[in-house]
Design an enzyme around this catalytic site. Sequence first.
Site, PDB file in Angstrom:
ATOM      1  N   VAL A  96      -5.252  -9.423   0.954  1.00 16.29           N
ATOM      2  CA  VAL A  96      -6.215  -8.333   0.786  1.00 16.29           C
ATOM      3  C   VAL A  96      -6.779  -8.323  -0.635  1.00 16.29           C
ATOM      4  O   VAL A  96      -6.019  -8.368  -1.609  1.00 16.29           O
ATOM      5  CB  VAL A  96      -5.529  -6.978   1.079  1.00 16.29           C
ATOM      6  CG1 VAL A  96      -6.478  -5.827   0.809  1.00 16.29           C
ATOM      7  CG2 VAL A  96      -5.004  -6.935   2.516  1.00 16.29           C
ATOM      8  N   SER A  97      -8.094  -8.260  -0.752  1.00 16.95           N
ATOM      9  CA  SER A  97      -8.777  -8.043  -2.024  1.00 16.95           C
ATOM     10  C   SER A  97      -8.260  -8.989  -3.119  1.00 16.95           C
ATOM     11  O   SER A  97      -8.307 -10.210  -2.954  1.00 16.95           O
ATOM     12  CB  SER A  97      -8.642  -6.569  -2.428  1.00 16.95           C
ATOM     13  OG  SER A  97      -9.488  -6.252  -3.515  1.00 16.95           O
TER      14      SER A  97
END
Length: 286
Positions: A96-97
């Site tokens: 994620v991210s």
Amino acid sequence: MLRSTRTLELDNGTFLEYTITGAGKPILLFHGGHSNCHEEFGYKNLLEQGYSIITPSRAGYGLTSKELGLSLNTACEAYLQLINHLDVCTVHVVAVSAGGPSGLTFASLYPERVSSLVLQSAVSKEWHTPKDAIYRMAKILFHPATEKYTWKLVSFFSRTFPNFILKQMAPSFSTLPVPEVLQQFSQEDIDQFVAMNQRQRSGHGFMLDLEQSAAFTPSKLQKILCPTLIMHSKNDKAVFPEHALSAHHHIPGSRLCLLDSWGHLIWLGSGARSVDTELNKFLGSL
């Protein structure tokens, strides 16, 4: 959500904090920036689908030793020790991210241990660099000496003036006009946004993220062999969609899912259900 928090002492004497929740096929989840092993976005759906989720606090976050951030390879060796310690043979990886480089590096280094890879709003190429104003501002606001006070202020204003803070922060997450963003948020979404700001801390981790992402090159992505799903909002301003396009270009056979959602936090807003649907369909097909 019930989960156990543990700390593993590694072979080199450093420490890796992690949580485990759920039962079933394991997912190794690499959280984003300013987070830790107590991340929550996306967990409810995965648990309902019958997966277990192993979440290490990445290097410099939570109680994980900052020394693991010497390089992405060093950190990934620690994550490998973790799944070996847990007697887990293979995992689905969700990155994620700012956790994107960790997930991508892990999948490229240990292809025999990774069943699939999912990138969600993930950094996958050079991100902020010292020449960028946002990089220089982040070095001040999220430096280990100051980040505690930054997040205390954000936490206070989020609890006291939740709608105001959402309006102020929305432009950092979305290219859409603020009124259009707010139309996509329910009260539950606002509550989750506030809860996010309560648990955010940068520790030494975000400084390591900036250093590693600035030096990250996509060349190793061609070594990723597992089925890969790339999920990214067309309106993401925190990590531009070019990251998703670059990952799709470099990862053989990857599937690109560009979402017509409000912005970076794809688990919030009116498009969140379609994120769960696409993810479940991908994992269920394996």
